[in-house]
Design a protein around this motif. Structure first.
Motif, PDB file in Angstrom:
ATOM      1  N   ALA A 137       4.217  -7.805 -10.189  1.00 42.68           N
ATOM      2  CA  ALA A 137       4.298  -6.355 -10.664  1.00 42.68           C
ATOM      3  C   ALA A 137       3.016  -5.705 -10.318  1.00 42.68           C
ATOM      4  CB  ALA A 137       4.245  -6.778 -12.042  1.00 42.68           C
ATOM      5  N   VAL A 138       2.176  -6.215  -9.516  1.00 44.02           N
ATOM      6  CA  VAL A 138       0.926  -5.703  -9.319  1.00 44.02           C
ATOM      7  C   VAL A 138       1.334  -4.484  -8.175  1.00 44.02           C
ATOM      8  CG1 VAL A 138      -1.391  -6.028  -7.641  1.00 44.02           C
ATOM      9  CG2 VAL A 138      -0.657  -7.554  -9.328  1.00 44.02           C
ATOM     10  N   PRO A 139       2.077  -4.509  -7.311  1.00 43.72           N
ATOM     11  CA  PRO A 139       2.568  -3.256  -6.553  1.00 43.72           C
ATOM     12  C   PRO A 139       2.887  -2.151  -7.363  1.00 43.72           C
ATOM     13  CG  PRO A 139       3.252  -5.315  -5.440  1.00 43.72           C
ATOM     14  CD  PRO A 139       2.645  -5.707  -6.561  1.00 43.72           C
ATOM     15  N   ASP A 140       3.643  -2.471  -8.352  1.00 43.68           N
ATOM     16  CA  ASP A 140       3.986  -1.234  -9.232  1.00 43.68           C
ATOM     17  C   ASP A 140       2.988  -0.482  -9.988  1.00 43.68           C
ATOM     18  OD1 ASP A 140       6.652  -1.606  -8.253  1.00 43.68           O
ATOM     19  OD2 ASP A 140       7.239  -3.160  -9.651  1.00 43.68           O
ATOM     20  N   VAL A 141       2.084  -1.604 -10.661  1.00 48.72           N
ATOM     21  CA  VAL A 141       1.087  -1.073 -11.196  1.00 48.72           C
ATOM     22  C   VAL A 141      -0.053  -0.322 -10.322  1.00 48.72           C
ATOM     23  CG1 VAL A 141      -1.154  -1.847 -12.335  1.00 48.72           C
ATOM     24  CG2 VAL A 141       1.066  -3.067 -12.857  1.00 48.72           C
ATOM     25  N   LEU A 142      -0.145  -0.741  -9.207  1.00 42.44           N
ATOM     26  CA  LEU A 142      -0.870   0.146  -8.143  1.00 42.44           C
ATOM     27  C   LEU A 142      -0.435   1.655  -7.821  1.00 42.44           C
ATOM     28  CD1 LEU A 142      -2.199  -2.588  -5.758  1.00 42.44           C
ATOM     29  CD2 LEU A 142      -3.307  -1.758  -7.877  1.00 42.44           C
ATOM     30  N   ARG A 143       0.703   1.512  -7.752  1.00 44.77           N
ATOM     31  CA  ARG A 143       1.508   2.655  -7.495  1.00 44.77           C
ATOM     32  C   ARG A 143       1.429   3.720  -8.614  1.00 44.77           C
ATOM     33  NH1 ARG A 143       5.098  -0.572  -4.477  1.00 44.77           N
ATOM     34  NH2 ARG A 143       6.898  -0.483  -6.245  1.00 44.77           N
ATOM     35  N   ALA A 144       1.605   3.186  -9.840  1.00 46.40           N
ATOM     36  CA  ALA A 144       1.863   4.114 -11.038  1.00 46.40           C
ATOM     37  C   ALA A 144       0.447   4.530 -11.417  1.00 46.40           C
ATOM     38  CB  ALA A 144       2.402   3.076 -12.469  1.00 46.40           C
ATOM     39  N   ASP A 145      -0.494   3.656 -11.280  1.00 48.39           N
ATOM     40  CA  ASP A 145      -1.777   3.864 -11.749  1.00 48.39           C
ATOM     41  C   ASP A 145      -2.831   4.768 -10.831  1.00 48.39           C
ATOM     42  OD1 ASP A 145      -1.112   2.831 -14.123  1.00 48.39           O
ATOM     43  OD2 ASP A 145      -2.487   1.120 -14.207  1.00 48.39           O
ATOM     44  N   LEU A 146      -2.550   4.496  -9.640  1.00 45.78           N
ATOM     45  CA  LEU A 146      -3.505   5.124  -8.399  1.00 45.78           C
ATOM     46  C   LEU A 146      -2.772   6.050  -7.785  1.00 45.78           C
ATOM     47  CD1 LEU A 146      -5.436   1.526  -7.433  1.00 45.78           C
ATOM     48  CD2 LEU A 146      -6.070   3.434  -9.012  1.00 45.78           C
ATOM     49  N   TRP A 147      -1.791   6.635  -8.012  1.00 45.90           N
ATOM     50  CA  TRP A 147      -0.952   7.767  -7.548  1.00 45.90           C
ATOM     51  C   TRP A 147      -1.833   8.745  -7.637  1.00 45.90           C
ATOM     52  CZ3 TRP A 147       2.162   8.279  -3.718  1.00 45.90           C
ATOM     53  CH2 TRP A 147       2.839   9.364  -3.594  1.00 45.90           C
ATOM     54  N   PRO A 148      -2.382   9.440  -6.748  1.00 47.72           N
ATOM     55  CA  PRO A 148      -3.426  10.759  -6.918  1.00 47.72           C
ATOM     56  C   PRO A 148      -2.601  11.999  -7.732  1.00 47.72           C
ATOM     57  CG  PRO A 148      -2.851  10.060  -4.666  1.00 47.72           C
ATOM     58  CD  PRO A 148      -1.894   9.298  -5.186  1.00 47.72           C
ATOM     59  N   GLY A 149      -1.155  12.007  -7.851  1.00 46.13           N
ATOM     60  CA  GLY A 149      -0.825  13.150  -8.551  1.00 46.13           C
ATOM     61  C   GLY A 149      -0.712  12.720 -10.104  1.00 46.13           C
ATOM     62  N   ARG A 200      -4.715   0.140 -15.701  1.00 48.16           N
ATOM     63  CA  ARG A 200      -4.940  -1.251 -16.070  1.00 48.16           C
ATOM     64  C   ARG A 200      -5.813  -2.071 -15.179  1.00 48.16           C
ATOM     65  NH1 ARG A 200       1.798  -1.042 -15.996  1.00 48.16           N
ATOM     66  NH2 ARG A 200       1.191   0.883 -14.794  1.00 48.16           N
ATOM     67  N   PRO A 201      -5.947  -3.068 -15.549  1.00 44.36           N
ATOM     68  CA  PRO A 201      -7.026  -4.039 -14.724  1.00 44.36           C
ATOM     69  C   PRO A 201      -6.959  -4.198 -13.416  1.00 44.36           C
ATOM     70  CG  PRO A 201      -6.848  -5.008 -16.921  1.00 44.36           C
ATOM     71  CD  PRO A 201      -5.748  -3.854 -16.803  1.00 44.36           C
ATOM     72  N   ALA A 202      -5.427  -4.463 -13.022  1.00 48.19           N
ATOM     73  CA  ALA A 202      -5.280  -4.676 -11.492  1.00 48.19           C
ATOM     74  C   ALA A 202      -5.569  -3.395 -10.896  1.00 48.19           C
ATOM     75  CB  ALA A 202      -3.904  -4.839 -11.377  1.00 48.19           C
TER      76      ALA A 202
END
Length: 439
Positions: A13-25, A136-138
């Motif tokens: 689930a980490v890649p999904d978390v990064l895409r959702a939380d660190l997406w610039p938009g 999220r922490p990740a």
């Protein structure tokens, strides 16, 4: 096996978390403080301006001549910290880019004191803190790693001897991520606790409502069973009241009696489902099987309440007339519950009970004055004061709504409490229920 599967699922689930939380938009405004309002936002902007000016002065005194690119990057880095109030993910990438470019442009000049300046570390630390508060922490750990790579990626190719600010920045960045993640975890836990408390309160209210409706249904069962028994007896006796009844009449009356007996049997089964607890030999079971009270037993109830130490006066207006057993039972239970509440919550108060018979039905009113002493733990009083345990106002509302009447409850001008129920003479047919609460 369970822990291994859980960890594998978390890693996937980490890649999904990064895409959702660190997406610039991604837009995630910092919420307004409960007590300070937007004051915290103003402090962040002021901090960014002051530290940005400090950063610009530092570059002007250390880099000669100061190029337009360096000045622009200093302004961009300060603006990124302000942007973190609304778009923390976009602010992270802008700040990371500014750190990287500034380090690349000035590392040869600053040498051992580089790749980061102290004001730059402070501004990026603020960005990481505002980001960690809302992702999220990740994602926070990934942002920390990206920030550290900006320093290593510039310091190593330029062979900077002993990059002291790299270690200082790493400590500051890590502390910001740890603090922000901890505060976010506390806020999330508190929010989940509040949600759970709301769900628990809703379930408790729903359970109380179902219990009260089940209690009312058990009482009405006795009323319906009585009518079915009368029908059965009348159908059995009717042929003997007619001289030479025809076979068709006997057959119809026998069918009526059989249907009444069958309905009575089914009602007993329904009662068994509704009760479902308690041994029929228990004392409580004896109370359940006792005849359901009516307004004829109101004097007995008042006597029990007076024995419990409550000063009660009663009055009746209008001409009494026959009412449906459900109306009689509900009126009695409403008075009983109101008196029970007065015993519990208004010790030493004076209580007045009024029963008004009118053409449209019946109005009962129970009012008490303010308590003369603090309400404490009320010992069990004489039998009949509290009756079968109910749920106070909830039970009153359900009984009133069942009959299509109106209920008004609320405080009085002298600090007491009043309950008024208007019950129609004839209950309406099945349909949506409604109540009127005057509290």
């Amino acid at each position: 096996m369970g822990d291994t599967a859980r960890w594998e699922g978390a890693l996937r689930a980490v890649p999904d978390v990064l895409r959702a939380d660190l997406w610039p938009g991604r837009r995630d405004p910092l919420p307004r403080h409960r007590y300070l309002g937007r004051l915290a936002h103003g402090h962040v902007v002021l901090f960014c301006v002051v530290v940005g000016v400090w950063n610009a002065n530092l570059y002007e005194s250390s880099v000669q001549p100061v190029t337009g690119a360096v000045s622009l990057l200093v302004v961009v880095q300060s603006a990124a910290s302000v942007l973190a109030l609304v778009r923390p993910a976009a602010a992270l990438w802008v700040s990371v880019a500014a750190l990287t470019l500034l380090a690349a442009l000035t590392s040869a000049v600053f040498g051992a004191a580089w790749p980061w300046s102290a004001p730059g570390i402070a501004l990026h630390t603020l960005v990481l803190l505002l980001l960690a508060l809302r992702v999220r922490p990740a994602a926070s750990v990934a942002a920390l790693g990206a920030s550290l790579l900006t320093g290593f990626g510039v310091a190593v190719p330029h062979h900077v001897p002993g990059p002291h600010t790299l270690a200082q920045g790493a400590v500051a960045f890590a502390l910001a991520v740890v603090l922000g993640t901890s505060l976010r975890a506390t806020r999330v836990s508190r929010s989940r606790l509040v949600e759970q408390e709301e769900l628990t309160a809703g379930e408790r209210a729903r359970r109380a409502l179902l219990e009260e409706r089940g209690r009312i249904a058990r009482e009405l069962h006795d009323v319906v069973a009585h009518h079915m028994s009368v029908i059965s007896i009348q159908a059995q006796v009717a042929p003997h009241l007619v001289a030479d009844p025809s076979p068709e009449l006997r057959e119809n009356l026998a069918g009526i009696r059989q249907n009444a007996v069958d309905a009575l049997t089914e009602l007993r089964r329904v009662l068994g489902v509704l009760r479902g607890d308690g041994d029929p030999g228990d004392a409580a079971a004896g109370v359940r099987h006792a005849p359901q009270p009516t307004l004829d037993r109101l004097d007995e109830l008042l006597a029990n309440v007076r024995a419990a130490g409550l000063d009660v006066t009663a009055g009746t207006r209008g001409t009494p007339r026959p009412l449906s057993p459900g109306t009689e039972l509900s009126a009695y239970r409403i008075v009983q519950e109101a008196l029970s509440n007065a015993v519990r919550h208004a010790p030493g108060a004076r209580v007045s009970v009024s029963v008004h018979h009118h053409p449209a039905g019946l109005t009962v009113r129970v009012a008490n004055t303010a308590a003369s002493r603090p309400a404490g733990r009320v010992p069990a009083g004489p039998a009949g004061v509290a009756g079968e345990p109910g749920h106070g106002l909830l039970g009153m509302r359900e009984r009133t709504a069942m009959l299509g009447g109106e209920l008004a409850v609320g405080p009085t001008s002298d600090g007491g409490w009043e309950v008024t129920a208007v019950l129609p003479a004839d209950a309406p047919g099945p349909g949506p229920t409604s109540t009127k609460d005057g509290s």
